[in-house]
Enzyme design. Structure first.
Site, mmCIF file in Angstrom:
data_model
loop_
_atom_site.group_PDB
_atom_site.id
_atom_site.type_symbol
_atom_site.label_atom_id
_atom_site.label_comp_id
_atom_site.label_asym_id
_atom_site.label_seq_id
_atom_site.Cartn_x
_atom_site.Cartn_y
_atom_site.Cartn_z
ATOM 1 N N CYS A 83 35.072 43.522 27.148
ATOM 2 C CA CYS A 83 35.086 44.458 28.280
ATOM 3 C C CYS A 83 34.896 45.875 27.473
ATOM 4 C CB CYS A 83 36.592 44.488 28.611
ATOM 5 S SG CYS A 83 37.185 42.899 29.151
ATOM 6 N N HIS A 335 36.775 45.902 37.695
ATOM 7 C CA HIS A 335 36.474 45.753 36.274
ATOM 8 C C HIS A 335 35.325 44.624 36.361
ATOM 9 C CE1 HIS A 335 36.559 45.185 32.251
ATOM 10 N NE2 HIS A 335 37.631 44.326 32.158
HETATM 11 C C1 COA Z 1 45.121 38.088 39.170
HETATM 12 C C2 COA Z 1 44.202 36.947 39.438
HETATM 13 C C3 COA Z 1 44.619 35.792 38.624
HETATM 14 C C4 COA Z 1 44.081 36.918 40.917
HETATM 15 O O1 COA Z 1 43.160 35.846 41.075
HETATM 16 P P1 COA Z 1 43.339 34.793 42.368
HETATM 17 O O2 COA Z 1 44.652 34.193 42.052
HETATM 18 O O3 COA Z 1 41.988 33.914 42.252
HETATM 19 O O4 COA Z 1 43.066 35.736 43.444
HETATM 20 P P2 COA Z 1 42.145 35.471 44.871
HETATM 21 O O5 COA Z 1 40.744 35.753 44.508
HETATM 22 O O6 COA Z 1 42.175 34.137 45.199
HETATM 23 O O7 COA Z 1 42.543 36.464 45.776
HETATM 24 C C5 COA Z 1 43.786 36.526 46.549
HETATM 25 C C6 COA Z 1 44.095 37.694 47.063
HETATM 26 O O8 COA Z 1 44.514 38.684 46.019
HETATM 27 C C7 COA Z 1 43.742 39.710 45.986
HETATM 28 N N1 COA Z 1 43.587 40.137 44.567
HETATM 29 C C8 COA Z 1 42.876 39.344 43.621
HETATM 30 N N2 COA Z 1 43.145 39.858 42.506
HETATM 31 C C9 COA Z 1 43.866 40.909 42.836
HETATM 32 C C10 COA Z 1 44.239 41.977 41.786
HETATM 33 N N3 COA Z 1 43.884 41.912 40.657
HETATM 34 N N4 COA Z 1 44.864 43.222 42.385
HETATM 35 C C11 COA Z 1 45.204 43.132 43.803
HETATM 36 N N5 COA Z 1 44.824 42.187 44.571
HETATM 37 C C12 COA Z 1 44.060 41.041 44.292
HETATM 38 C C13 COA Z 1 42.362 39.274 46.501
HETATM 39 O O9 COA Z 1 42.051 40.441 47.370
HETATM 40 C C14 COA Z 1 43.007 38.481 47.738
HETATM 41 O O10 COA Z 1 43.302 39.152 48.782
HETATM 42 P P3 COA Z 1 43.050 38.652 50.453
HETATM 43 O O11 COA Z 1 44.015 37.404 50.421
HETATM 44 O O12 COA Z 1 43.917 39.657 51.337
HETATM 45 O O13 COA Z 1 41.728 38.648 50.679
HETATM 46 C C15 COA Z 1 42.832 37.491 38.944
HETATM 47 O O14 COA Z 1 42.575 38.737 39.905
HETATM 48 C C16 COA Z 1 43.046 37.991 37.496
HETATM 49 O O15 COA Z 1 42.653 37.058 36.528
HETATM 50 N N6 COA Z 1 42.778 39.198 36.978
HETATM 51 C C17 COA Z 1 42.697 39.447 35.762
HETATM 52 C C18 COA Z 1 41.137 39.555 35.233
HETATM 53 C C19 COA Z 1 40.955 39.821 33.639
HETATM 54 O O16 COA Z 1 41.635 38.910 32.808
HETATM 55 N N7 COA Z 1 40.045 40.632 33.228
HETATM 56 C C20 COA Z 1 39.867 40.868 31.883
HETATM 57 C C21 COA Z 1 40.957 41.979 31.310
HETATM 58 S S1 COA Z 1 41.154 42.074 29.644
#
Ligand code: COA
Length: 387
Positions: A83, A335
Site C-alpha cells: 500500500c 484505497h
Molecule cells: C470491509 C470489507 C470486508 C467489506 O467487503 P464486502 O463485505 O465484500 O462488502 P461488499 O463489497 O459486499 O459491500 C457491501 C456494502 O458495504 C459497502 N462497503 C463495503 N466496504 C465498505 C467499507 N470499507 N466502508 C464502508 N462501506 C463499505 C458497500 O458499498 C456495499 O454497500 P451497498 O450495499 O449500499 O452497495 C472490505 O471492504 C475490506 O476488506 N476492506 C479492507 C481492505 C484492505 O484490507 N485494504 C488493505 C489495507 S492495509
C-alpha cells in the site's frame, strides 16, 4: 540534492470502475500531462506504483502505459511496496531528479481489483503481509489491524466510539470530494451498528477495495524555467522520509506504533527543517480507523494515547487545529492500493493551490503525506510547500 517540484498532479475517480489498470493509469497520466502543459515527449522516465496488476493477468505495466502515451522508448519501472507503493515511487523519482539524472518524470499509481470477489481480493492483499506467518494462517489485513486496534484499546483506553469518530470525520470530508469512492455521510451510531469484520473493527472502520489511478509530474528547477514557470508558483518537495519495518506483527514488541512511520517522519521533518507545528494539514494512511490514530502519534502530532481524544474533540476536522485527511482519506476517498500514495499528493497539490472547494483548508501552504505498506513493513512520508 537539487530541489524537486510537483508540476502537476491529477486523479481518476476512485471506486468500482469498468476500466482496466492500463486505462485508469492512462486517464490519470494524460490529465497530469495536460495540467502540466507539457508534451509526453518531455517525460524522460517513469515509475509506476502498483501492487496487484497480476490480478488482471498483467505484469510489467510500464511499457504498456508509456506506449499508450506515445512514448514507448521511455524507461518505466514498477515500484511495489504494497500500500506504500505510491510514496515509494514518489521517493524514487525525487531521488532521480534530485540527483540530476532526470529533469522531468511521470509517477503514476494504479490499482484495479473490483473484478475480484471479497475472499480473492482479501487473499491477494494478504500477499503484502508476511504471507507465511500471517496471510496463510488466516490473518487478513482486517485481522492484523484488528490486533493493532485491540492493543491501542488495551494500552491507552481508546474506545470503539473514538475509533468511529475517525470514520465519521473522513466520510464527511469525502462528501465534497468528487473523486471519492463514497459519498455517504455516516454517524457514530452507523459505525457502531455496522457488522463486525475483525473485532473490534467494524465495516465502517475499514477502507474499501477501490479501483483508481493518480499521477504526478515531478521536475527540477531547470525544467520549471524551461516551461516559463516561476518556482514560486510551484509545490516543492521539502522533505522526504522512507523507512522499513518488520513484515510480520509477531516480530514487534509494541503493536500501537509503526517504527517505519516514526523513522520516515523524523527523516522528512529533519530534511524539511520543520516541526509538527508548521504543518497546515496532513493526508495520512487510514486504511482502518485505528491507523489514523497511530499515524498521528507516530508522526508526533499527538502524544501517545491522545490522538483518539483529539479526533473526538474536532482537532483533526477541516477547520480544526490540524485537519487530517481532508480528502476523505483511504476510509472514504478510497484505497486503490498503488494509487493511494500518489493520490495523497493530488490532494496536497489541490489544497496548496486553493482548489479544494468546500473541503479547502484555509491558508494551507505546507502539507504532509504519510503512506504505509501493509502493517508498517514500508512507510513513506513527504512534506510539501507552496514556495
Ligand atoms: C470491509 C470489507 C470486508 C467489506 O467487503 P464486502 O463485505 O465484500 O462488502 P461488499 O463489497 O459486499 O459491500 C457491501 C456494502 O458495504 C459497502 N462497503 C463495503 N466496504 C465498505 C467499507 N470499507 N466502508 C464502508 N462501506 C463499505 C458497500 O458499498 C456495499 O454497500 P451497498 O450495499 O449500499 O452497495 C472490505 O471492504 C475490506 O476488506 N476492506 C479492507 C481492505 C484492505 O484490507 N485494504 C488493505 C489495507 S492495509
Amino acid at each position: 540534492m537539487r530541489n524537486v517540484y510537483v508540476l502537476s498532479a491529477d486523479t481518476t475517480k476512485y471506486g468500482k470502475s469498468p476500466l482496466s489498470a492500463r486505462e485508469l493509469a492512462l486517464q490519470a497520466s494524460k490529465k497530469a500531462i495536460l495540467d502540466a502543459e507539457i508534451s509526453p515527449a518531455d517525460i524522460q522516465a517513469s515509475f509506476i506504483a502498483n501492487a496487484f496488476s497480476l490480478a488482471e493477468k498483467q505484469g510489467h505495466l510500464g511499457p504498456i502505459i508509456m506506449s499508450g502515451l506515445g512514448i514507448p522508448d521511455v524507461p518505466a519501472s514498477t515500484i511495489e511496496s504494497a500500500c506504500a507503493s505510491g510514496a515509494s515511487a514518489i521517493r524514487e523519482a525525487w531521488i532521480n531528479i534530485g540527483a540530476g539524472i532526470y529533469d522531468c518524470m511521470l509517477v503514476v499509481g494504479v490499482e484495479k481489483v473490483s473484478q475480484l470477489d471479497t475472499i480473492t481480493a482479501t487473499t491477494y492483499f494478504s500477499f503484502g503481509s508476511d504471507f507465511v506467518f500471517e496471510g496463510a494462517c488466516g490473518a487478513s489485513f482486517p485481522g492484523l489491524y484488528g490486533a493493532i486496534a485491540r492493543s491501542h484499546i488495551t494500552k491507552y483506553g481508546t474506545t470503539e466510539e473514538q475509533l468511529a469518530s475517525v470514520a465519521v470525520k473522513n466520510h464527511a470530508n469525502a462528501m465534497s470530494n468528487p473523486n471519492a469512492h463514497f459519498h455517504k455521510r455516516i454517524s457514530i451510531e452507523d459505525v457502531m451498528k455496522s457488522p463486525v469484520i475483525a473485532s473490534p473493527l467494524k465495516l465502517y472502520d475499514a477502507c474499501p477495495f477501490s479501483d483508481g489511478a493518480a499521477a504526478a509530474i515531478l521536475c527540477s528547477e531547470d525544467f520549471l524555467k524551461k516551461t516559463g514557470r516561476k518556482s514560486s508558483e510551484k509545490v516543492l518537495i521539502r522533505g522526504s522520509g522512507r523507512a522499513g519495518g518488520t513484515g510480520a506483527l509477531f516480530q514487534r514488541e509494541d503493536l500501537t506504533t509503526l517504527n517505519a512511520a516514526v523513522m520516515a517522519g523524523r527523516e522528512a521533518f529533519k530534511m524539511a527543517g520543520l516541526s509538527q507545528k508548521d504543518i497546515d494539514f496532513a493526508e495520512v494512511h487510514d486504511c482502518f480507523t485505528v491507523a489514523e490514530l497511530v499515524a498521528e502519534e507516530d508522526l508526533g502530532f499527538a502524544r501517545r494515547g491522545q490522538a483518539a481524544k483529539l479526533t473526538q474533540e474536532g482537532y483533526t476536522k477541516i477547520g480544526g487545529e490540524l485537519p487530517v485527511n481532508p480528502s476523505g482519506g483511504l476510509k472514504a476517498k478510497g484505497h486503490p492500493v498503488g494509487a493511494t500514495g500518489v493520490g495523497q499528493v493530488v490532494e496536497v497539490f489541490e489544497q496548496l493551490h486553493g482548489k479544494a472547494g468546500e473541503r479547502q483548508v484555509e491558508d494551507a501552504r505546507i502539507a504532509l503525506t504519510h503512506n504505509v505498506g501493509a502493517t508498517g513493513g514500508s512507510c513513506g512520508v513527504h512534506i510539501f510547500e507552496l514556495t
